[in-house]
Scaffold this active site. Structure first.
Site, PDB file in Angstrom:
ATOM      1  N   GLY A 104      44.934  80.791 136.125  1.00  0.00           N
ATOM      2  CA  GLY A 104      46.109  81.176 135.344  1.00  0.00           C
ATOM      3  C   GLY A 104      46.910  82.242 136.071  1.00  0.00           C
ATOM      4  O   GLY A 104      48.141  82.273 136.003  1.00  0.00           O
ATOM      5  N   SER A 105      46.216  83.117 136.783  1.00  0.00           N
ATOM      6  CA  SER A 105      46.901  84.164 137.552  1.00  0.00           C
ATOM      7  C   SER A 105      47.732  83.529 138.652  1.00  0.00           C
ATOM      8  O   SER A 105      48.881  83.927 138.904  1.00  0.00           O
ATOM      9  CB  SER A 105      45.876  85.122 138.172  1.00  0.00           C
ATOM     10  N   ASP A 212      46.700  81.967 127.024  1.00  0.00           N
ATOM     11  CA  ASP A 212      45.813  82.124 125.868  1.00  0.00           C
ATOM     12  C   ASP A 212      46.266  81.285 124.684  1.00  0.00           C
ATOM     13  O   ASP A 212      45.761  81.480 123.574  1.00  0.00           O
ATOM     14  CB  ASP A 212      45.784  83.604 125.436  1.00  0.00           C
ATOM     15  N   SER A 233      45.848  78.671 131.595  1.00  0.00           N
ATOM     16  CA  SER A 233      44.620  79.020 132.335  1.00  0.00           C
ATOM     17  C   SER A 233      43.468  78.160 131.830  1.00  0.00           C
ATOM     18  O   SER A 233      43.376  77.869 130.635  1.00  0.00           O
ATOM     19  CB  SER A 233      44.268  80.494 132.105  1.00  0.00           C
ATOM     20  N   HIS A 238      38.974  80.086 127.985  1.00  0.00           N
ATOM     21  CA  HIS A 238      40.223  79.545 127.437  1.00  0.00           C
ATOM     22  C   HIS A 238      39.999  78.245 126.657  1.00  0.00           C
ATOM     23  O   HIS A 238      38.874  77.802 126.506  1.00  0.00           O
ATOM     24  CB  HIS A 238      41.244  79.403 128.566  1.00  0.00           C
ATOM     25  N   ASN A 306      48.353  78.902 149.431  1.00  0.00           N
ATOM     26  CA  ASN A 306      47.630  77.674 149.102  1.00  0.00           C
ATOM     27  C   ASN A 306      46.814  77.968 147.862  1.00  0.00           C
ATOM     28  O   ASN A 306      45.804  78.665 147.910  1.00  0.00           O
ATOM     29  CB  ASN A 306      46.711  77.224 150.236  1.00  0.00           C
TER      30      ASN A 306
HETATM   31  C1  LIG Z   1      47.667  86.159 129.068  1.00  0.00           C
HETATM   32  C2  LIG Z   1      46.889  85.838 130.316  1.00  0.00           C
HETATM   33  N1  LIG Z   1      47.564  85.501 131.416  1.00  0.00           N
HETATM   34  C3  LIG Z   1      46.916  85.207 132.567  1.00  0.00           C
HETATM   35  C4  LIG Z   1      45.546  85.210 132.632  1.00  0.00           C
HETATM   36  C5  LIG Z   1      44.865  84.887 133.931  1.00  0.00           C
HETATM   37  O1  LIG Z   1      44.157  83.687 133.902  1.00  0.00           O
HETATM   38  P1  LIG Z   1      42.979  83.409 134.975  1.00  0.00           P
HETATM   39  O2  LIG Z   1      41.802  84.193 134.536  1.00  0.00           O
HETATM   40  O3  LIG Z   1      42.779  81.942 134.921  1.00  0.00           O
HETATM   41  O4  LIG Z   1      43.490  83.872 136.302  1.00  0.00           O
HETATM   42  C6  LIG Z   1      44.809  85.558 131.507  1.00  0.00           C
HETATM   43  C7  LIG Z   1      43.330  85.582 131.575  1.00  0.00           C
HETATM   44  O5  LIG Z   1      42.623  85.536 130.618  1.00  0.00           O
HETATM   45  C8  LIG Z   1      45.496  85.875 130.317  1.00  0.00           C
HETATM   46  O6  LIG Z   1      44.823  86.240 129.215  1.00  0.00           O
END
Ligand SMILES: Cc1ncc(COP(=O)(O)O)c(C=O)c1O
Length: 454
Positions: A104-105, A212, A233, A238, A306
């Site tokens: 998700g990041s 979320d 994510s 999740h 990547n």
């Molecule tokens: C609102 C939100 N954005 C982004 C992320 C990042 O997701 P990931 O852990 O898959 O990188 C999270 C992680 O829980 C999140 O709560």
């Protein structure tokens, strides 16, 4: 007979026999089912002794079968399962395109980076442009702004919905504002009428972080379909999981091309892994200052990354996606049960409220310990954890008070008192589908005990 090719072979009586490798695949699948039953038996819950998690992966034998199936392909990189997931997930979310990334990041990073592309002309975000956001949330909703040399502008959140306080949007505007990038906090959609109207009025990009909030709707419309770009994510906490994984979504084909480019090394070429010459003129391009005919596969139009994911992860996603409606329903039902069970304790605890018009797809159940109740958040959390009920904070609380952000360039609107309130008083407990009725009853019982003991 040794059958080695993919074609079915004709037997002497004219019927068709499956290739041996397909027969073996089926046997492996069957073994996986047996393995799952042995390795992951249903656990009994003993109050006070068994953990009550906040979140976790909920999976069955089929999910492991998909992972194994993809492993047997040994394609390894993004492939047939990723293509299938992207198509199915786009349909589920109601968007034109969904592209998989490895978290998700990464999805947030790709989403915002795509909007800096020169190909967007005057609309492209430029270094120093501002991005309106909130500090009560997850760091990687904000980090892509900093990573792209943009300036985050923080507005406060509302209490109980924990979403952006939209009354501060106009105050946050400047002649450098280029985008609004915010999350639907813990699955509760923010006020999309006001935010989308604000973005339209001032010609700003909107990036919806739906990490979320998969399955949440606002006035009947799915989150993720309002913004120019949105993200999801698939980390185990999740709504569905691939272990690690994320998606970037958009309704705009021009943005899909940019999303792919930033995800795939910044390349100009859009061939899938293992494919060549999708454009039909691989050796006829002239871009930048490269000689005419330079192989399109190696032409880079962006400073990219990547961030692709493997097909084994995508395969788990395809299987998990089948369970998404049930997972969302369970999260909503668990939320309702907790809400009803804790509603007589509002003298001590503020319970979460959904945004008017929203049907949240809850990620967790946020609770504020009222300072005037005589209880302290840390004490409540300690007791819950001693009783094996896990808790989490609302991510970074106030990101601006985190060590990483102390030297960051940003603007903020006022002192963000509600954001500090979140940092000091709020925590959340789970609503994920792995929670049983007895776990939920136990949680409610322990909260009553805490209130009685005060
Ligand atoms: C609102 C939100 N954005 C982004 C992320 C990042 O997701 P990931 O852990 O898959 O990188 C999270 C992680 O829980 C999140 O709560």
């Amino acid at each position: 007979m040794e059958l080695t090719n993919i074609q079915a072979a004709e037997t002497s009586n004219g019927s068709y026999e499956k290739p041996r490798k397909e027969v073996l695949r089926e046997q492996i699948r069957e073994l996986v089912t047996q393995y799952h039953a042995e390795a992951f038996p249903a656990r009994t819950f003993t109050p006070g002794q068994s953990d009550v998690p906040v979140s976790g992966k909920v999976f069955d034998a089929e999910d492991i079968q998909y992972a194994v199936d993809a492993s047997l392909d040994f394609w390894l990189t993004t492939g047939r399962f990723a293509e299938e997931f992207e198509r199915l997930f786009a349909r589920v979310m109601g968007v034109r395109d969904a592209r998989l990334v490895n978290s998700g990041s990464s999805a947030n990073l790709v989403a915002l980076s795509a909007l800096t592309s020169d190909s967007l002309g005057d609309e492209a975000l430029q270094p120093g442009d501002e991005v309106i956001t909130v500090a009560a949330g997850f760091p990687t909703t904000v980090n892509p702004s900093i990573q792209n040399s943009l300036v985050p502008v923080f507005v406060d959140v509302q209490l109980d919905t924990y979403d952006i306080d939209v009354t501060q949007l106009e105050a946050a505007l400047s002649d450098r504002t280029g985008a609004v990038m915010i999350a639907h906090t813990l699955g509760n959609p923010f006020d999309l009428d006001t935010v989308t109207a604000f973005c339209r009025k001032h010609n700003l990009w909107l990036i919806e972080d739906c990490c979320d909030a998969v399955g949440a709707t606002y006035k009947g419309q799915s989150v993720g379909t309002f913004g120019d770009v949105s993200t999801a994510s698939f980390y185990p906490a999740h709504h569905i999981t691939m272990g690690e994984g994320g998606a970037v979504m958009t309704q705009k084909p021009a943005l899909t091309k940019l999303i792919e480019s930033f995800r795939d090394w910044g390349r100009d070429c859009w061939c899938a892994p293992g494919k060549d010459n999708t454009c039909g003129k691989r050796f006829e391009w002239q871009l930048g200052e490269l000689p005419c005919g330079y192989d399109h596969k190696y032409i880079y139009s962006h400073i990219g990354y990547n961030l692709k994911l493997s097909d084994m992860q995508a395969a788990v996603g395809v299987s998990q996606l089948k369970k998404l409606p049930g997972f969302i329903e369970a999260r909503r039902a668990n939320f309702k049960r907790l809400y009803e069970g804790l509603s007589d304790l509002q003298e001590f605890f503020s319970l979460p409220q959904s945004t008017p018009g929203a049907d949240p797809s809850w990620f967790g159940f946020p609770i504020a310990v009222k300072p005037e109740s005589g209880l302290k958040r840390e004490d409540v959390e300690k007791t819950l954890n001693q009783r094996k009920i896990n808790t989490r904070l609302l991510f970074g609380g106030n990101l601006l008070r985190q060590p990483a952000y102390l030297k960051t360039k940003y603007r903020k609107i006022g002192d963000l008192p509600n954001t500090d309130y979140v940092m000091n008083n709020v925590f959340w407990i789970g609503v994920y589908p792995g929670l049983s009725d007895s776990m939920l009853n136990y949680i409610i019982e322990v909260f009553h005990e805490i209130a009685r003991r005060r």
